[in-house]
Scaffold this motif. Structure first.
Motif, PDB file in Angstrom:
ATOM      1  N   GLN A 224     -14.382  -2.664  22.794  1.00 61.36           N
ATOM      2  CA  GLN A 224     -13.772  -4.001  22.813  1.00 61.36           C
ATOM      3  C   GLN A 224     -14.166  -4.737  21.554  1.00 61.36           C
ATOM      4  N   VAL A 225     -13.205  -5.387  20.931  1.00 60.22           N
ATOM      5  CA  VAL A 225     -13.451  -6.124  19.695  1.00 60.22           C
ATOM      6  C   VAL A 225     -13.921  -7.536  20.023  1.00 60.22           C
ATOM      7  N   GLN A 226     -14.954  -7.955  19.352  1.00 63.01           N
ATOM      8  CA  GLN A 226     -15.416  -9.339  19.459  1.00 63.01           C
ATOM      9  C   GLN A 226     -15.515  -9.937  18.076  1.00 63.01           C
ATOM     10  N   LEU A 227     -15.122 -11.186  17.955  1.00 63.34           N
ATOM     11  CA  LEU A 227     -15.168 -11.903  16.687  1.00 63.34           C
ATOM     12  C   LEU A 227     -16.067 -13.122  16.845  1.00 63.34           C
ATOM     13  N   VAL A 228     -16.980 -13.308  15.934  1.00 65.59           N
ATOM     14  CA  VAL A 228     -17.904 -14.432  15.991  1.00 65.59           C
ATOM     15  C   VAL A 228     -17.832 -15.192  14.680  1.00 65.59           C
ATOM     16  N   GLU A 229     -17.416 -16.453  14.758  1.00 68.42           N
ATOM     17  CA  GLU A 229     -17.335 -17.300  13.567  1.00 68.42           C
ATOM     18  C   GLU A 229     -18.643 -18.061  13.379  1.00 68.42           C
ATOM     19  N   SER A 230     -18.898 -18.409  12.153  1.00 63.52           N
ATOM     20  CA  SER A 230     -20.039 -19.269  11.832  1.00 63.52           C
ATOM     21  C   SER A 230     -19.743 -19.991  10.530  1.00 63.52           C
ATOM     22  N   GLY A 231     -20.534 -21.038  10.260  1.00 66.42           N
ATOM     23  CA  GLY A 231     -20.411 -21.722   8.987  1.00 66.42           C
ATOM     24  C   GLY A 231     -19.732 -23.070   9.044  1.00 66.42           C
TER      25      GLY A 231
ATOM     26  N   GLY B 196     -17.424  -3.988  17.448  1.00 65.62           N
ATOM     27  CA  GLY B 196     -16.562  -3.105  18.212  1.00 65.62           C
ATOM     28  C   GLY B 196     -16.095  -1.965  17.337  1.00 65.62           C
ATOM     29  N   ILE B 197     -15.219  -1.165  17.893  1.00 69.91           N
ATOM     30  CA  ILE B 197     -14.727  -0.005  17.164  1.00 69.91           C
ATOM     31  C   ILE B 197     -13.520  -0.429  16.340  1.00 69.91           C
ATOM     32  N   ILE B 198     -13.714  -0.562  15.026  1.00 72.19           N
ATOM     33  CA  ILE B 198     -12.634  -0.997  14.159  1.00 72.19           C
ATOM     34  C   ILE B 198     -12.440   0.052  13.077  1.00 72.19           C
ATOM     35  N   ALA B 199     -11.532   0.970  13.297  1.00 73.36           N
ATOM     36  CA  ALA B 199     -11.285   1.988  12.290  1.00 73.36           C
ATOM     37  C   ALA B 199     -10.415   1.436  11.181  1.00 73.36           C
ATOM     38  N   SER B 200      -9.433   0.648  11.552  1.00 77.00           N
ATOM     39  CA  SER B 200      -8.587  -0.028  10.580  1.00 77.00           C
ATOM     40  C   SER B 200      -7.962  -1.205  11.300  1.00 77.00           C
ATOM     41  N   PHE B 201      -7.357  -2.084  10.563  1.00 73.99           N
ATOM     42  CA  PHE B 201      -6.749  -3.243  11.196  1.00 73.99           C
ATOM     43  C   PHE B 201      -5.385  -3.497  10.577  1.00 73.99           C
ATOM     44  N   ASP B 202      -4.564  -4.222  11.282  1.00 75.47           N
ATOM     45  CA  ASP B 202      -3.243  -4.570  10.753  1.00 75.47           C
ATOM     46  C   ASP B 202      -3.326  -5.802   9.859  1.00 75.47           C
ATOM     47  N   SER B 203      -4.025  -6.817  10.338  1.00 77.70           N
ATOM     48  CA  SER B 203      -4.290  -8.004   9.536  1.00 77.70           C
ATOM     49  C   SER B 203      -5.487  -8.733  10.121  1.00 77.70           C
TER      50      SER B 203
ATOM     51  N   ASP C 267     -16.118  -8.181   3.493  1.00 81.63           N
ATOM     52  CA  ASP C 267     -17.139  -7.179   3.243  1.00 81.63           C
ATOM     53  C   ASP C 267     -16.930  -6.093   4.292  1.00 81.63           C
ATOM     54  N   ASN C 268     -16.287  -5.001   3.881  1.00 79.42           N
ATOM     55  CA  ASN C 268     -15.949  -3.950   4.837  1.00 79.42           C
ATOM     56  C   ASN C 268     -17.178  -3.328   5.473  1.00 79.42           C
ATOM     57  N   ALA C 269     -18.239  -3.207   4.708  1.00 81.91           N
ATOM     58  CA  ALA C 269     -19.458  -2.587   5.233  1.00 81.91           C
ATOM     59  C   ALA C 269     -20.049  -3.396   6.376  1.00 81.91           C
ATOM     60  N   LYS C 270     -19.818  -4.694   6.339  1.00 82.67           N
ATOM     61  CA  LYS C 270     -20.368  -5.577   7.376  1.00 82.67           C
ATOM     62  C   LYS C 270     -19.324  -5.995   8.409  1.00 82.67           C
ATOM     63  N   ASN C 271     -18.100  -5.473   8.267  1.00 84.39           N
ATOM     64  CA  ASN C 271     -17.009  -5.883   9.160  1.00 84.39           C
ATOM     65  C   ASN C 271     -16.914  -7.403   9.238  1.00 84.39           C
ATOM     66  N   THR C 272     -17.020  -8.032   8.098  1.00 84.28           N
ATOM     67  CA  THR C 272     -17.049  -9.492   8.049  1.00 84.28           C
ATOM     68  C   THR C 272     -16.060  -9.995   7.013  1.00 84.28           C
ATOM     69  N   ASN C 273     -15.362 -11.053   7.350  1.00 86.11           N
ATOM     70  CA  ASN C 273     -14.567 -11.723   6.333  1.00 86.11           C
ATOM     71  C   ASN C 273     -15.043 -13.153   6.175  1.00 86.11           C
ATOM     72  N   TYR C 274     -14.779 -13.701   5.037  1.00 85.20           N
ATOM     73  CA  TYR C 274     -15.283 -15.012   4.666  1.00 85.20           C
ATOM     74  C   TYR C 274     -14.129 -15.907   4.227  1.00 85.20           C
TER      75      TYR C 274
ATOM     76  N   LEU D 201      -5.340  -5.485  15.744  1.00 94.49           N
ATOM     77  CA  LEU D 201      -5.700  -4.073  15.776  1.00 94.49           C
ATOM     78  C   LEU D 201      -4.768  -3.364  16.750  1.00 94.49           C
ATOM     79  N   ASP D 202      -4.019  -2.396  16.227  1.00 96.61           N
ATOM     80  CA  ASP D 202      -3.037  -1.672  17.059  1.00 96.61           C
ATOM     81  C   ASP D 202      -2.091  -2.636  17.765  1.00 96.61           C
ATOM     82  N   GLY D 203      -1.708  -3.681  17.055  1.00 94.48           N
ATOM     83  CA  GLY D 203      -0.750  -4.639  17.581  1.00 94.48           C
ATOM     84  C   GLY D 203      -1.320  -5.668  18.542  1.00 94.48           C
ATOM     85  N   ILE D 204      -2.609  -5.601  18.788  1.00 97.66           N
ATOM     86  CA  ILE D 204      -3.241  -6.541  19.723  1.00 97.66           C
ATOM     87  C   ILE D 204      -4.014  -7.589  18.926  1.00 97.66           C
ATOM     88  N   TYR D 205      -3.823  -8.842  19.297  1.00 92.59           N
ATOM     89  CA  TYR D 205      -4.525  -9.949  18.646  1.00 92.59           C
ATOM     90  C   TYR D 205      -5.858 -10.197  19.341  1.00 92.59           C
ATOM     91  N   TYR D 206      -6.875 -10.336  18.544  1.00 90.52           N
ATOM     92  CA  TYR D 206      -8.189 -10.734  19.015  1.00 90.52           C
ATOM     93  C   TYR D 206      -8.554 -12.032  18.304  1.00 90.52           C
TER      94      TYR D 206
END
Length: 115
Positions: free
Chosen positions: A1-8, A26-33, A72-79, A99-104
């Motif tokens: 299951q994908v979880q997203l945590v914002e900060s800042g 979560g398991i994120i091999a690739s993403f759509d956007s 930062d792909n290594a950290k699965n983080t965007n800024y 991811l695979d057409g599903i919005y998180y």
């Protein structure tokens, strides 16, 4: 299951800067956007900035030239670097991932810009 945590998020004076982060777990091999939307009370959700899987970026008209999205792909983080902030940028910012057409969605982080 994908979880997203914002900060800042936080309080900043007009003309100032903030950097938002969105860490994905979560398991994120690739993403759509992935990227950011914002939504003020009583208003429609507004595009802020997005990445597509081929690396293209897209910005909302109201933030072009002021905001920059990166990742930062290594950290699965965007800024989201936000500069020259204006009082009208005040609202809750939501990180998202498709991811695979599903919005998180993340739970959101509040940005308040004082005049």
């Amino acid at each position: 299951q994908v979880q997203l945590v914002e900060s800042g998020g936080g309080l900043v004076q007009a003309g100032g800067s903030l950097r938002l982060s969105c860490a994905a777990s979560g398991i994120i091999a690739s993403f759509d956007s992935m990227g950011w939307y914002r939504q003020a009370p009583g208003k429609q959700r507004e595009l802020v900035a997005t990445f597509t899987k081929d690396g293209r970026t897209n910005y909302g008209d109201s933030v072009k030239g002021r905001f920059t999205i990166s990742r930062d792909n290594a950290k699965n983080t965007n800024y989201l670097e936000m500069n020259s902030l204006k009082p009208e940028d005040t609202t809750v910012y939501y990180c998202y991932l498709v991811l695979d057409g599903i919005y998180y969605w993340g739970k959101g982080t509040l940005v308040t810009v004082s005049s």
